[in-house]
Design an enzyme around this catalytic site. Structure first.
Site, PDB file in Angstrom:
ATOM      1  CE  LYS A  13      -2.119  -1.128   3.879  1.00  0.00           C
ATOM      2  NZ  LYS A  13      -1.472  -2.416   4.187  1.00  0.00           N
ATOM      3  NE  ARG A  84      -5.102   0.110   8.608  1.00  0.00           N
ATOM      4  CZ  ARG A  84      -3.871  -0.304   8.328  1.00  0.00           C
ATOM      5  NH1 ARG A  84      -3.532  -1.540   8.538  1.00  0.00           N
ATOM      6  NH2 ARG A  84      -2.991   0.536   7.889  1.00  0.00           N
ATOM      7  NE  ARG A 123       7.774  -2.494   6.574  1.00  0.00           N
ATOM      8  CZ  ARG A 123       6.467  -2.356   6.629  1.00  0.00           C
ATOM      9  NH1 ARG A 123       5.813  -1.777   5.653  1.00  0.00           N
ATOM     10  NH2 ARG A 123       5.805  -2.808   7.687  1.00  0.00           N
ATOM     11  NE  ARG A 156       5.974  -0.301  10.152  1.00  0.00           N
ATOM     12  CZ  ARG A 156       4.876  -0.241   9.390  1.00  0.00           C
ATOM     13  NH1 ARG A 156       4.910   0.402   8.238  1.00  0.00           N
ATOM     14  NH2 ARG A 156       3.762  -0.830   9.767  1.00  0.00           N
ATOM     15  NE  ARG A 167       1.621  -4.779  11.067  1.00  0.00           N
ATOM     16  CZ  ARG A 167       2.775  -4.610  10.415  1.00  0.00           C
ATOM     17  NH1 ARG A 167       3.892  -5.145  10.870  1.00  0.00           N
ATOM     18  NH2 ARG A 167       2.811  -3.916   9.313  1.00  0.00           N
TER      19      ARG A 167
HETATM   20  P1  AP5 Z   1       4.782  -1.566   1.916  1.00  0.00           P
HETATM   21  O1  AP5 Z   1       4.546  -0.732   0.704  1.00  0.00           O
HETATM   22  O2  AP5 Z   1       5.395  -0.908   3.114  1.00  0.00           O
HETATM   23  O3  AP5 Z   1       3.446  -2.313   2.312  1.00  0.00           O
HETATM   24  P2  AP5 Z   1       2.213  -1.804   3.177  1.00  0.00           P
HETATM   25  O4  AP5 Z   1       1.001  -2.505   2.662  1.00  0.00           O
HETATM   26  O5  AP5 Z   1       2.176  -0.309   3.220  1.00  0.00           O
HETATM   27  O6  AP5 Z   1       2.636  -2.434   4.569  1.00  0.00           O
HETATM   28  P3  AP5 Z   1       2.507  -1.884   6.052  1.00  0.00           P
HETATM   29  O7  AP5 Z   1       3.217  -2.877   6.897  1.00  0.00           O
HETATM   30  O8  AP5 Z   1       2.912  -0.467   6.170  1.00  0.00           O
HETATM   31  O9  AP5 Z   1       0.957  -2.005   6.237  1.00  0.00           O
HETATM   32  P4  AP5 Z   1       0.189  -2.037   7.553  1.00  0.00           P
HETATM   33  O10 AP5 Z   1      -1.196  -1.841   7.057  1.00  0.00           O
HETATM   34  O11 AP5 Z   1       0.392  -3.222   8.398  1.00  0.00           O
HETATM   35  O12 AP5 Z   1       0.844  -0.862   8.413  1.00  0.00           O
HETATM   36  P5  AP5 Z   1       0.519   0.693   8.588  1.00  0.00           P
HETATM   37  O13 AP5 Z   1       1.771   1.400   8.676  1.00  0.00           O
HETATM   38  O14 AP5 Z   1      -0.498   1.142   7.610  1.00  0.00           O
HETATM   39  O15 AP5 Z   1       5.669  -2.817   1.482  1.00  0.00           O
HETATM   40  C1  AP5 Z   1       6.141  -3.767   2.433  1.00  0.00           C
HETATM   41  C2  AP5 Z   1       7.536  -4.280   2.026  1.00  0.00           C
HETATM   42  O16 AP5 Z   1       7.443  -4.976   0.780  1.00  0.00           O
HETATM   43  C3  AP5 Z   1       8.554  -3.158   1.790  1.00  0.00           C
HETATM   44  O17 AP5 Z   1       9.806  -3.632   2.179  1.00  0.00           O
HETATM   45  C4  AP5 Z   1       8.509  -2.911   0.282  1.00  0.00           C
HETATM   46  O18 AP5 Z   1       9.741  -2.413  -0.183  1.00  0.00           O
HETATM   47  C5  AP5 Z   1       8.209  -4.307  -0.261  1.00  0.00           C
HETATM   48  N1  AP5 Z   1       7.340  -4.308  -1.453  1.00  0.00           N
HETATM   49  C6  AP5 Z   1       6.309  -3.469  -1.704  1.00  0.00           C
HETATM   50  N2  AP5 Z   1       5.703  -3.793  -2.883  1.00  0.00           N
HETATM   51  C7  AP5 Z   1       6.387  -4.876  -3.365  1.00  0.00           C
HETATM   52  C8  AP5 Z   1       6.236  -5.700  -4.525  1.00  0.00           C
HETATM   53  N3  AP5 Z   1       5.258  -5.502  -5.422  1.00  0.00           N
HETATM   54  N4  AP5 Z   1       7.107  -6.732  -4.685  1.00  0.00           N
HETATM   55  C9  AP5 Z   1       8.067  -6.983  -3.767  1.00  0.00           C
HETATM   56  N5  AP5 Z   1       8.271  -6.249  -2.653  1.00  0.00           N
HETATM   57  C10 AP5 Z   1       7.425  -5.203  -2.443  1.00  0.00           C
HETATM   58  O19 AP5 Z   1      -0.192   0.661  10.012  1.00  0.00           O
HETATM   59  C11 AP5 Z   1       0.547   0.363  11.167  1.00  0.00           C
HETATM   60  C12 AP5 Z   1      -0.336   0.324  12.394  1.00  0.00           C
HETATM   61  O20 AP5 Z   1      -0.999   1.595  12.568  1.00  0.00           O
HETATM   62  C13 AP5 Z   1      -1.485  -0.686  12.354  1.00  0.00           C
HETATM   63  O21 AP5 Z   1      -1.055  -1.985  12.725  1.00  0.00           O
HETATM   64  C14 AP5 Z   1      -2.444  -0.058  13.376  1.00  0.00           C
HETATM   65  O22 AP5 Z   1      -2.014  -0.281  14.687  1.00  0.00           O
HETATM   66  C15 AP5 Z   1      -2.315   1.413  13.076  1.00  0.00           C
HETATM   67  N6  AP5 Z   1      -3.283   1.841  12.050  1.00  0.00           N
HETATM   68  C16 AP5 Z   1      -3.003   2.224  10.776  1.00  0.00           C
HETATM   69  N7  AP5 Z   1      -4.150   2.528  10.124  1.00  0.00           N
HETATM   70  C17 AP5 Z   1      -5.163   2.336  11.007  1.00  0.00           C
HETATM   71  C18 AP5 Z   1      -6.579   2.454  10.922  1.00  0.00           C
HETATM   72  N8  AP5 Z   1      -7.195   2.848   9.805  1.00  0.00           N
HETATM   73  N9  AP5 Z   1      -7.304   2.158  12.025  1.00  0.00           N
HETATM   74  C19 AP5 Z   1      -6.707   1.779  13.173  1.00  0.00           C
HETATM   75  N10 AP5 Z   1      -5.387   1.629  13.312  1.00  0.00           N
HETATM   76  C20 AP5 Z   1      -4.619   1.911  12.233  1.00  0.00           C
END
Ligand code: AP5
Length: 209
Positions: A13, A84, A123, A156, A167
Site C-alpha cells: 500500500k 480497515r 523491510r 519497524r 496484524r
Molecule cells: P509496503 O509498501 O510498506 O506495504 P504496506 O502494505 O504499506 O505495509 P505496512 O506494513 O505499512 O501495512 P500495515 O497496514 O500493516 O501498516 P501501517 O503502517 O499502515 O511494502 C512492504 C515491504 O514490501 C517493503 O519492504 C517494500 O519495499 C516491499 N514491497 C512493496 N511492494 C512490493 C512488490 N510488489 N514486490 C516486492 N516487494 C514489495 O499501520 C501500522 C499500524 O498503525 C497498524 O497496525 C495499526 O495499529 C495502526 N493503524 C493504521 N491505520 C489504522 C486504521 N485505519 N485504524 C486503526 N489503526 C490503524
C-alpha cells in the site's frame, strides 16, 4: 481523483501510494505514517496510539477518524491504511458525502500470508525520511544507508514475527466486511499484489482508465 489502497500488512500500500501520488499529482495520506509521526513526537495522541500499534492492534476508530477528517479536507488524495473495518468505511463515506464527494476507486492489493511475512521481515525504513526498502527486492545502494537522504535504515517496531502474526489475524478478521462494502458500491479494483511493484502499478493505472 480520490483513491483508497487496501490490503494486508506488507501488500504494498505504502509503495503504491507514493507512486500513484506522483503519477496523478495527488496527496498520499498514510494513517500508519501519521500515527508513527505522533508516536515519535510523543504527542498525546501518539502515546495513546503506541499502546495499540506495538501489539499490532487497530487504534480506536474515533482517534483515526479525527486524523482522517483533517487529512482529506482539501483536494484529491490516495488513502493508505483507511478504512480497515466496516465502521471506518461508513465514517469515510459520511465525511465525503458531507462535502458532496465520493471516491473514484477502492484498490485491493491481494497477497497471502507467506508473501506478507517475507516482505515485512525484510523491510527496512529510513529513520529520517521514512523511505521504504526491502533487503532482497528493493535493497539500498549501500548497506543500511538511505539512498535519498543518507539516513540510517531501521526495522519497524511492529515488524517482529509475533506482531506480524497479530496484524495478519486482524486483517483476516476485519477485511471481509470492508470488501463487501466497496463491492456493493461498485468501486472495487482488484490487483495481484504479489507481482513486481512496477507491474502492480501498471495494472492499477490500466484499471483506473
Ligand atoms: P509496503 O509498501 O510498506 O506495504 P504496506 O502494505 O504499506 O505495509 P505496512 O506494513 O505499512 O501495512 P500495515 O497496514 O500493516 O501498516 P501501517 O503502517 O499502515 O511494502 C512492504 C515491504 O514490501 C517493503 O519492504 C517494500 O519495499 C516491499 N514491497 C512493496 N511492494 C512490493 C512488490 N510488489 N514486490 C516486492 N516487494 C514489495 O499501520 C501500522 C499500524 O498503525 C497498524 O497496525 C495499526 O495499529 C495502526 N493503524 C493504521 N491505520 C489504522 C486504521 N485505519 N485504524 C486503526 N489503526 C490503524
Amino acid at each position: 481523483m480520490k483513491l483508497i489502497l487496501f490490503g494486508a500488512p506488507g501488500s504494498g500500500k505504502g509503495t503504491q501510494a507514493i507512486m500513484l501520488s506522483k503519477e496523478y499529482n495527488i496527496k498520499a495520506v498514510s494513517v500508519g505514517d501519521i500515527l508513527r509521526e505522533n508516536v515519535k513526537k510523543e504527542t498525546k495522541l501518539g502515546s495513546e496510539a503506541k499502546k495499540y500499534m506495538e501489539k499490532g492492534l487497530l487504534v480506536p476508530d474515533e482517534i483515526v477518524a479525527r486524523l482522517i477528517k483533517k487529512s482529506i479536507e482539501n483536494g484529491d488524495f490516495v488513502l493508505d491504511g483507511y478504512p480497515r473495518n466496516e465502521n471506518q468505511a461508513k465514517t469515510l463515506k459520511n465525511i465525503l458525502t458531507e462535502n458532496g464527494d465520493d471516491i473514484e476507486a477502492f484498490i485491493y492489493l491481494e497477497i497471502g500470508e507467506e508473501a506478507m511475512v517475507n516482505r515485512l521481515s525484510k523491510r527496512r525504513v529510513c529513520k529520517f525520511c521514512g523511505k521504504n526498502y526491502h533487503l532482497k527486492n528493493m535493497p539500498p545502494k549501500r548497506d543500511n544507508i538511505c539512498d535519498e537522504c543518507g539516513g540510517e535504515l531501521i526495522q519497524r517496531r511492529d515488524d517482529t514475527p509475533e506482531v506480524i502474526k497479530k496484524r495478519w489475524e486482524i486483517f483476516k478478521n476485519e477485511s471481509q466486511p470492508v470488501l463487501n462494502f466497496y463491492e456493493k458500491h461498485n468501486k472495487m479494483i482488484k490487483v495481484d499484489g504479489r507481482k513486481d511493484k512496477d507491474k502492480v502499478f501498471e495494472e492499477v493505472k490500466a484499471k483506473l482508465q
